[in-house]
Design an enzyme around this catalytic site. Sequence first.
Site, PDB file in Angstrom:
ATOM      1  N   THR A  21       6.451  -1.395  -4.229  1.00 14.20           N
ATOM      2  CA  THR A  21       5.528  -2.269  -4.972  1.00 14.20           C
ATOM      3  C   THR A  21       5.937  -2.440  -6.413  1.00 14.20           C
ATOM      4  O   THR A  21       5.748  -3.502  -7.007  1.00 14.20           O
ATOM      5  CB  THR A  21       4.112  -1.679  -4.888  1.00 14.20           C
ATOM      6  OG1 THR A  21       3.725  -1.624  -3.516  1.00 14.20           O
ATOM      7  CG2 THR A  21       3.107  -2.491  -5.671  1.00 14.20           C
ATOM      8  N   SER A  68       8.527   1.226   1.234  1.00 18.09           N
ATOM      9  CA  SER A  68       8.836   2.608   1.628  1.00 18.09           C
ATOM     10  C   SER A  68       8.174   3.041   2.932  1.00 18.09           C
ATOM     11  O   SER A  68       8.535   4.077   3.481  1.00 18.09           O
ATOM     12  CB  SER A  68       8.488   3.589   0.513  1.00 18.09           C
ATOM     13  OG  SER A  68       7.101   3.827   0.441  1.00 18.09           O
ATOM     14  N   THR A 101       5.436   3.726  -2.855  1.00 14.07           N
ATOM     15  CA  THR A 101       4.585   4.924  -2.983  1.00 14.07           C
ATOM     16  C   THR A 101       4.194   5.514  -1.632  1.00 14.07           C
ATOM     17  O   THR A 101       3.828   6.676  -1.559  1.00 14.07           O
ATOM     18  CB  THR A 101       3.290   4.572  -3.736  1.00 14.07           C
ATOM     19  OG1 THR A 101       2.603   3.527  -3.012  1.00 14.07           O
ATOM     20  CG2 THR A 101       3.591   4.133  -5.150  1.00 14.07           C
ATOM     21  N   ASP A 102       4.284   4.739  -0.551  1.00 12.05           N
ATOM     22  CA  ASP A 102       3.775   5.225   0.737  1.00 12.05           C
ATOM     23  C   ASP A 102       4.499   6.486   1.212  1.00 12.05           C
ATOM     24  O   ASP A 102       3.863   7.390   1.749  1.00 12.05           O
ATOM     25  CB  ASP A 102       3.900   4.130   1.817  1.00 12.05           C
ATOM     26  CG  ASP A 102       2.892   3.020   1.598  1.00 12.05           C
ATOM     27  OD1 ASP A 102       3.015   1.977   2.265  1.00 12.05           O
ATOM     28  OD2 ASP A 102       1.996   3.200   0.748  1.00 12.05           O
TER      29      ASP A 102
HETATM   30  N1  DAS Z   1       4.545  -1.183  -0.062  1.00 12.42           N
HETATM   31  C1  DAS Z   1       4.274   0.217  -0.194  1.00 12.42           C
HETATM   32  C2  DAS Z   1       5.572   0.981  -0.365  1.00 12.42           C
HETATM   33  O1  DAS Z   1       6.622   0.352  -0.549  1.00 12.42           O
HETATM   34  C3  DAS Z   1       3.337   0.541  -1.316  1.00 12.42           C
HETATM   35  C4  DAS Z   1       3.993   0.780  -2.631  1.00 12.42           C
HETATM   36  O2  DAS Z   1       5.147   0.654  -2.822  1.00 12.42           O
HETATM   37  O3  DAS Z   1       3.359   1.157  -3.541  1.00 12.42           O
HETATM   38  O4  DAS Z   1       5.457   2.196  -0.296  1.00 12.42           O
END
Ligand code: DAS
Length: 332
Positions: A21, A68, A101-102
């Site tokens: 993100t 992610s 972040t995932d």
């Molecule tokens: N799309 C998700 C990821 O790539 C969320 C994020 O990045 O914050 O993990």
Amino acid sequence: MQNMITDKTKKKIFVLGSGGTIAGLAASPVDFMGYTAGAAGVDSLLNRVPEIDELAELETEDFCGIASENATPEVWLNLARRAEQILSADDVDGLVVTSGTDTLEEMAYFLNLVLDTAKPVVVVGAMRPLSAYGTDGPVNLYNAVAVAANPQSEGKGVLVVMNDTIISARGVNKQDSCRLNTMGGGDFGTLGYVVAGNVHFSAAPCQRHTHNSEFRLTEIRDLPPVDIFYMSAGVDARLLSAMADLGACGVVLAGFGNGTFSDSVGDQLHDLIDEGLVCVITSRCQTGLVRVTMPGLVAGGDLSPQKARVLLMLALAVGKTTEEIERCFIEY
Ligand code: DAS
């Protein structure tokens, strides 16, 4: 946007992009969900916060541009190999990895266990895409570079910087589905603050990591499959044997409370252990310690199920015995 003149009074920080993100782009600045993760390169992230150039001499590389949730242990392994190459350069003083972040907490912990370095390594993400009003990415990245360039960050293992907070890779976990304060440290993960580039540490990690780890990338060809079995009332215990049938070399049980599980799951675990699988017991709970609740199980300590899975994959990858794995869960 790079420094044309190398200023040797500044640390050199390498910024490696892996998507997420923080690099997400949407058509509208009020679209916080419908963005394409990883669409923007690292340089365009840096261009959004030009003051970052005052913190360090920067070099950048876009390693990959994935969301992610699609990251895999193979991606972690390849990224770790590239990171170790970058860190081996004498003129590189630290590394920042931008990430989704995932699965950030799993990738950060993996790097924490394998990177043979005492140089600062900081993983950074964001909860709002780069295109959004109030995106947190540029400031998180500014703070991440400030932490990576700070001498106090040396020897502290892999760090995660988001929302003005410095969290250890071992302790970090994504706690909120959509808000900026999503990254938490549990009982012992939060190590300090970084506000507008001003770094303040109040703690340091206790467990082994990075240069003090026994896990070296040169000994790891790939990471064997390990699955997580999540306890819920009345769950079908046969799902455990299905994991073994599909090739799992180990299982992490996310048990109730202090590591309990149903009798039917206990029976299945006995069978898996007899078949030679290593089974680690952890808890669904956010914090607290889990000890062994059945002979043959390995205690996951205070690691989350997803972190225990990373450590178990590594231990199995290098051929650790069950007794050695028990030690690893105490030391890492
Ligand atoms: N799309 C998700 C990821 O790539 C969320 C994020 O990045 O914050 O993990």
